[in-house]
Design a protein around this motif. Structure first.
Motif, PDB file in Angstrom:
ATOM      1  N   HIS A   1      28.780  42.559  44.243  1.00 29.69           N
ATOM      2  CA  HIS A   1      28.673  43.896  43.660  1.00 29.69           C
ATOM      3  C   HIS A   1      29.925  44.738  43.915  1.00 29.69           C
ATOM      4  N   THR A   2      31.064  44.080  44.067  1.00 31.83           N
ATOM      5  CA  THR A   2      32.292  44.853  44.251  1.00 31.83           C
ATOM      6  C   THR A   2      32.534  45.696  42.998  1.00 31.83           C
ATOM      7  N   PRO A   3      33.027  46.931  43.152  1.00 36.74           N
ATOM      8  CA  PRO A   3      33.228  47.800  41.972  1.00 36.74           C
ATOM      9  C   PRO A   3      34.140  47.146  40.938  1.00 36.74           C
ATOM     10  N   LEU A   4      33.769  47.269  39.675  1.00 41.94           N
ATOM     11  CA  LEU A   4      34.575  46.684  38.602  1.00 41.94           C
ATOM     12  C   LEU A   4      35.986  47.266  38.595  1.00 41.94           C
ATOM     13  N   ARG A   5      36.101  48.535  38.987  1.00 42.41           N
ATOM     14  CA  ARG A   5      37.433  49.150  38.968  1.00 42.41           C
ATOM     15  C   ARG A   5      38.358  48.482  39.987  1.00 42.41           C
ATOM     16  N   ASP A   6      37.800  47.964  41.090  1.00 36.70           N
ATOM     17  CA  ASP A   6      38.633  47.283  42.078  1.00 36.70           C
ATOM     18  C   ASP A   6      39.109  45.932  41.542  1.00 36.70           C
TER      19      ASP A   6
ATOM     20  N   ILE B   1      43.522  42.758  38.821  1.00 39.05           N
ATOM     21  CA  ILE B   1      44.004  42.019  37.649  1.00 39.05           C
ATOM     22  C   ILE B   1      45.274  42.652  37.109  1.00 39.05           C
ATOM     23  N   HIS B   2      45.282  43.955  36.978  1.00 36.66           N
ATOM     24  CA  HIS B   2      46.477  44.646  36.470  1.00 36.66           C
ATOM     25  C   HIS B   2      47.674  44.428  37.399  1.00 36.66           C
TER      26      HIS B   2
ATOM     27  N   THR C   1      43.293  40.921  31.575  1.00 37.38           N
ATOM     28  CA  THR C   1      43.818  42.284  31.548  1.00 37.38           C
ATOM     29  C   THR C   1      43.262  43.052  30.353  1.00 37.38           C
ATOM     30  N   ALA C   2      43.197  42.381  29.200  1.00 38.98           N
ATOM     31  CA  ALA C   2      42.639  43.026  28.012  1.00 38.98           C
ATOM     32  C   ALA C   2      41.166  43.356  28.218  1.00 38.98           C
ATOM     33  N   ALA C   3      40.422  42.434  28.829  1.00 36.75           N
ATOM     34  CA  ALA C   3      38.991  42.645  29.037  1.00 36.75           C
ATOM     35  C   ALA C   3      38.716  43.701  30.100  1.00 36.75           C
TER      36      ALA C   3
ATOM     37  N   ALA D   1      33.878  36.417  35.170  1.00 36.04           N
ATOM     38  CA  ALA D   1      32.420  36.454  35.101  1.00 36.04           C
ATOM     39  C   ALA D   1      31.910  37.876  34.885  1.00 36.04           C
ATOM     40  N   ARG D   2      32.551  38.844  35.519  1.00 37.79           N
ATOM     41  CA  ARG D   2      32.103  40.237  35.395  1.00 37.79           C
ATOM     42  C   ARG D   2      32.519  40.865  34.064  1.00 37.79           C
ATOM     43  N   PHE D   3      33.666  40.426  33.514  1.00 37.57           N
ATOM     44  CA  PHE D   3      34.187  41.030  32.286  1.00 37.57           C
ATOM     45  C   PHE D   3      33.850  40.230  31.028  1.00 37.57           C
ATOM     46  N   GLY D   4      33.104  39.138  31.182  1.00 38.05           N
ATOM     47  CA  GLY D   4      32.684  38.377  30.019  1.00 38.05           C
ATOM     48  C   GLY D   4      33.770  37.527  29.397  1.00 38.05           C
ATOM     49  N   VAL D   5      34.678  37.006  30.221  1.00 41.26           N
ATOM     50  CA  VAL D   5      35.756  36.139  29.746  1.00 41.26           C
ATOM     51  C   VAL D   5      35.449  34.706  30.162  1.00 41.26           C
ATOM     52  N   GLU D   6      35.659  33.775  29.263  1.00 46.05           N
ATOM     53  CA  GLU D   6      35.421  32.373  29.596  1.00 46.05           C
ATOM     54  C   GLU D   6      36.460  31.887  30.606  1.00 46.05           C
ATOM     55  N   VAL D   7      35.995  31.237  31.660  1.00 42.84           N
ATOM     56  CA  VAL D   7      36.898  30.722  32.685  1.00 42.84           C
ATOM     57  C   VAL D   7      37.749  29.594  32.097  1.00 42.84           C
ATOM     58  N   VAL D   8      39.033  29.662  32.337  1.00 41.41           N
ATOM     59  CA  VAL D   8      39.988  28.662  31.851  1.00 41.41           C
ATOM     60  C   VAL D   8      40.185  27.606  32.933  1.00 41.41           C
ATOM     61  N   VAL D   9      40.169  26.365  32.547  1.00 39.41           N
ATOM     62  CA  VAL D   9      40.364  25.271  33.510  1.00 39.41           C
ATOM     63  C   VAL D   9      41.842  25.238  33.932  1.00 39.41           C
ATOM     64  N   PRO D  10      42.121  25.314  35.233  1.00 38.95           N
ATOM     65  CA  PRO D  10      43.518  25.294  35.683  1.00 38.95           C
ATOM     66  C   PRO D  10      44.118  23.893  35.608  1.00 38.95           C
TER      67      PRO D  10
END
Length: 211
Positions: free
Chosen positions: A37-42, A47-48, A95-97, A156-165
């Motif tokens: 439950h870490t704040p999304l803003r953190d 990410i930025h 970053t976009a998400a 996971a929190r921003f709804g982006v599909e995880v990319v395989v490294p």
């Protein structure tokens, strides 16, 4: 966040061991960012910031590859550059998400600190000291494993599909000269110091937002 004279820890050439002690996984804020439950803003702030440091092309790996100071490492650097291109694209999606940079006191000072850190890492990747750039890139790959946990948590929190490294292991070919090995340890210690500084900055910004 200038170059540090503090020695690193861990066995010379064992960059994963160095990362376990000196990398971001040892920082309290890394653990906070992974809390459910870490704040999304953190997370957005992290990410930025990571994008500001490592999202540009050419980056550290491309600079080290272009300089080609250690010929034996070139195939490894080529693989690292290809793998990091995937990470850079992933960062762009995140970053976009994440949306706009969270409003935080001292934003101009933060921008200056991030620009200085990016400059420091570019200088390290372009070092004339044979081995320094290799060590810095190896440390980046080793520390990126921990950083990837944060990126994937944000995805996971921003709804982006995880990319395989597809990054290669942090184990460049062993250098023939002991001097190069020492230079690699120096380069790695500088990368870890910069990342610790970045995480300290993110922690301070999160605290400032909480008031």
């Amino acid at each position: 966040m200038a170059l540090s004279s503090a020695p690193g820890h861990g066995s010379p050439g064992d960059f994963d061991a160095m990362a376990a002690v000196d990398g971001i996984a040892a920082h309290a804020h890394w653990h906070r960012l992974l809390a459910p439950h870490t704040p999304l803003r953190d997370l957005a702030d992290a990410i930025h910031a990571v994008t500001a440091i490592h999202g540009n092309h050419p980056g550290m790996i491309e600079c080290a590859l272009a300089r080609a100071a250690e010929v034996d490492t070139l195939p490894w650097l080529v693989d690292a550059a290809a793998g990091f291109a995937v990470e850079r694209a992933y960062l762009a999606q995140l970053t976009a998400a994440a949306g706009p940079l969270p409003s935080t006191p001292g934003q101009s000072e933060t921008a200056a600190a991030l620009a200085q850190q990016r400059h420091t890492l570019e200088a390290l990747a372009n070092s004339d000291r044979i081995g320094s750039a290799t060590g810095a890139v190896a440390a980046l790959l080793a520390d990126w494993r921990a950083l990837r946990h944060v990126l994937d948590a944000a995805a996971a929190r921003f709804g982006v599909e995880v990319v395989v490294p597809i990054l290669p292991p942090a184990n460049p070919p062993v250098p023939a000269a002991a001097l190069a090995l020492r230079a690699r340890s120096f380069g790695a210690s500088q990368l870890f110091a910069q990342h610790r500084g970045l995480w300290g900055l993110l922690e301070a910004r999160a605290s400032a937002r909480r008031g």
